[in-house]
Design an enzyme around this catalytic site. Structure first.
Site, PDB file in Angstrom:
ATOM      1  N   GLY A 192       0.808  -1.215   0.000  1.00 54.02           N
ATOM      2  CA  GLY A 192       0.000   0.000   0.000  1.00 54.02           C
ATOM      3  C   GLY A 192       0.838   1.259   0.000  1.00 54.02           C
ATOM      4  N   GLY A 247       5.642   4.349  -8.849  1.00 50.75           N
ATOM      5  CA  GLY A 247       6.389   3.098  -9.084  1.00 50.75           C
ATOM      6  C   GLY A 247       5.420   1.921  -9.109  1.00 50.75           C
ATOM      7  N   HIS A 248       4.513   1.867  -8.117  1.00 55.58           N
ATOM      8  CA  HIS A 248       3.520   0.784  -8.083  1.00 55.58           C
ATOM      9  C   HIS A 248       2.609   0.853  -9.315  1.00 55.58           C
ATOM     10  CE1 HIS A 248       4.181   1.339  -3.601  1.00 55.58           C
ATOM     11  NE2 HIS A 248       4.414   0.044  -3.738  1.00 55.58           N
ATOM     12  N   GLN A 302       7.751  -9.136   7.977  1.00 57.72           N
ATOM     13  CA  GLN A 302       8.976  -8.771   7.254  1.00 57.72           C
ATOM     14  C   GLN A 302       9.627  -7.523   7.830  1.00 57.72           C
ATOM     15  OE1 GLN A 302       6.862  -8.114   3.332  1.00 57.72           O
ATOM     16  NE2 GLN A 302       8.329  -6.456   3.130  1.00 57.72           N
ATOM     17  N   GLN A 311      15.428  -8.285  -2.967  1.00 56.02           N
ATOM     18  CA  GLN A 311      14.123  -8.942  -2.813  1.00 56.02           C
ATOM     19  C   GLN A 311      13.770  -9.715  -4.089  1.00 56.02           C
ATOM     20  OE1 GLN A 311      10.406  -7.315  -0.925  1.00 56.02           O
ATOM     21  NE2 GLN A 311       9.888  -6.748  -3.015  1.00 56.02           N
ATOM     22  N   SER A 354       7.453   4.258  -0.633  1.00 50.91           N
ATOM     23  CA  SER A 354       6.373   4.702   0.273  1.00 50.91           C
ATOM     24  C   SER A 354       6.965   5.388   1.501  1.00 50.91           C
ATOM     25  CB  SER A 354       5.538   3.509   0.715  1.00 50.91           C
ATOM     26  OG  SER A 354       5.072   2.820  -0.413  1.00 50.91           O
TER      27      SER A 354
HETATM   28  O1  PAF Z   1       8.024  -4.922  -1.969  1.00 50.40           O
HETATM   29  C1  PAF Z   1       7.034  -4.938  -1.196  1.00 50.40           C
HETATM   30  O2  PAF Z   1       6.194  -4.037  -1.169  1.00 50.40           O
HETATM   31  C2  PAF Z   1       6.863  -6.105  -0.251  1.00 50.40           C
HETATM   32  O3  PAF Z   1       8.092  -6.560   0.213  1.00 50.40           O
HETATM   33  C3  PAF Z   1       6.027  -7.258  -0.849  1.00 50.40           C
HETATM   34  C4  PAF Z   1       6.708  -7.877  -2.041  1.00 50.40           C
HETATM   35  C5  PAF Z   1       4.653  -6.743  -1.242  1.00 50.40           C
HETATM   36  C6  PAF Z   1       5.848  -8.350   0.202  1.00 50.40           C
HETATM   37  O4  PAF Z   1       5.210  -7.873   1.349  1.00 50.40           O
END
Ligand code: PAF
Length: 282
Positions: free
Chosen positions: A31, A36-37, A61, A153, A186
């Site tokens: 969120g 970028g999203h 995480q 990641q 974010s």
């Molecule tokens: O990159 C992110 O926003 C998070 O690490 C993800 C991949 C949604 C996992 O919670």
């Protein structure tokens, strides 16, 4: 746009779409969406019949309690942005829905999870792997889209997919930057005016490292770059690494034939910023 909070409703709906031959593109997010999203959603829309996004601030995480508490949350604004971007389905579960029981799964990604972010954020990649595996089980996407800003990641998720034989294509998408070069994140909105002005120094330094790579030995360049950033009292480098893009292991010398990346993490006021660029010139 359909919004689901429960796993079974989401899975039922998506399975019915898949049974009708629809190809699913998936954009997982936490969120507080930015351009970028939205660029990931746009790409997913171009390459699939349906786009599913998830909004879930994944507690397991976060290795820092304050970072989790202060992580920006704006679900209604996010829904509006996703709708305008042409997203078809949003999965927006609670933590209880995702983790009704204690999470015990422990992945081993070898050195991929031990270097850079892994060293500074213990348990982070395990938490990412657990949630991404769960989201893939729920959504069954054909293609899943991730930004290169979180380069490590991406490597961990590719390793997860291989390890668990998950039938999904992982699509890496370029980092989207503000006009002054700051990688969109974010967390940037937690910077005050002065810190926000300073933040592009990370990207500027990455580009300067790339310019110097043929001229000086790697340790000398890293020590110069660390000094460039640490000269600002509000900034503190956690790491600057020049790594092999596949293994993420540090390189001692640069060879343009080996895909290589410069990765950086630095604290700026209340925020930890990360960024990276490719070192290879085409
Ligand atoms: O990159 C992110 O926003 C998070 O690490 C993800 C991949 C949604 C996992 O919670």
């Amino acid at each position: 746009m359909q919004v689901f909070e429960h796993i079974t409703d989401t899975t039922d709906f998506i399975q019915s779409q898949k049974n009708n031959g629809k190809q699913i593109g998936f954009v997982p997010t936490m969120g507080a969406l930015h351009d970028g999203h939205i660029s990931l959603v746009n790409r997913a829309r171009e390459e699939n019949d349906m786009v599913v996004a998830s909004i879930f601030v994944n507690p397991i995480q976060f290795n820092n309690k304050e970072d989790l508490e202060k992580y920006p949350r704006k679900p209604q604004r996010d829904m509006d942005l996703l709708k305008v971007a042409g997203c078809n389905v949003v999965f927006h579960p609670s933590a209880k829905e995702m983790y009704p029981d204690e999470v015990t799964r422990k992945y081993d990604f070898g050195s991929l999870e031990k270097v850079m972010e892994g060293k500074f954020r213990p348990g982070h990649f395990n938490g990412v792997a657990v949630v991404v595996k769960k989201l893939f089980d729920i959504i069954s996407p054909d293609n899943a889209y991730f930004g290169e800003k979180d380069f490590q990641q991406l490597a961990v998720i590719k390793a997860l997919v291989k390890k668990e034989n998950i039938p999904v294509n992982i699509i890496s998408c370029p980092t989207i930057r503000e006009s002054d070069g700051l990688a969109m994140s974010s967390r940037n909105e937690r910077l005050n005016k002065e810190q926000r002005k300073l933040a592009p120094v990370l990207y500027k330094t990455l580009k300067e490292i790339r310019e110097r790579i043929h001229k000086k030995p790697i340790p000398e360049i890293i020590s110069w770059a660390t000094g460039e950033i640490n000269q600002y009292p509000e900034m503190k480098v956690e790491y600057i690494e020049i790594v092999d893009s596949e293994t993420l292991l540090p390189l001692q010398t640069f060879n343009n034939n080996v895909p290589s990346r410069i990765c950086i993490a630095a604290i700026l006021g209340p925020v930890r910023l990360i960024d990276n660029i490719s070192l290879n010139m085409n």
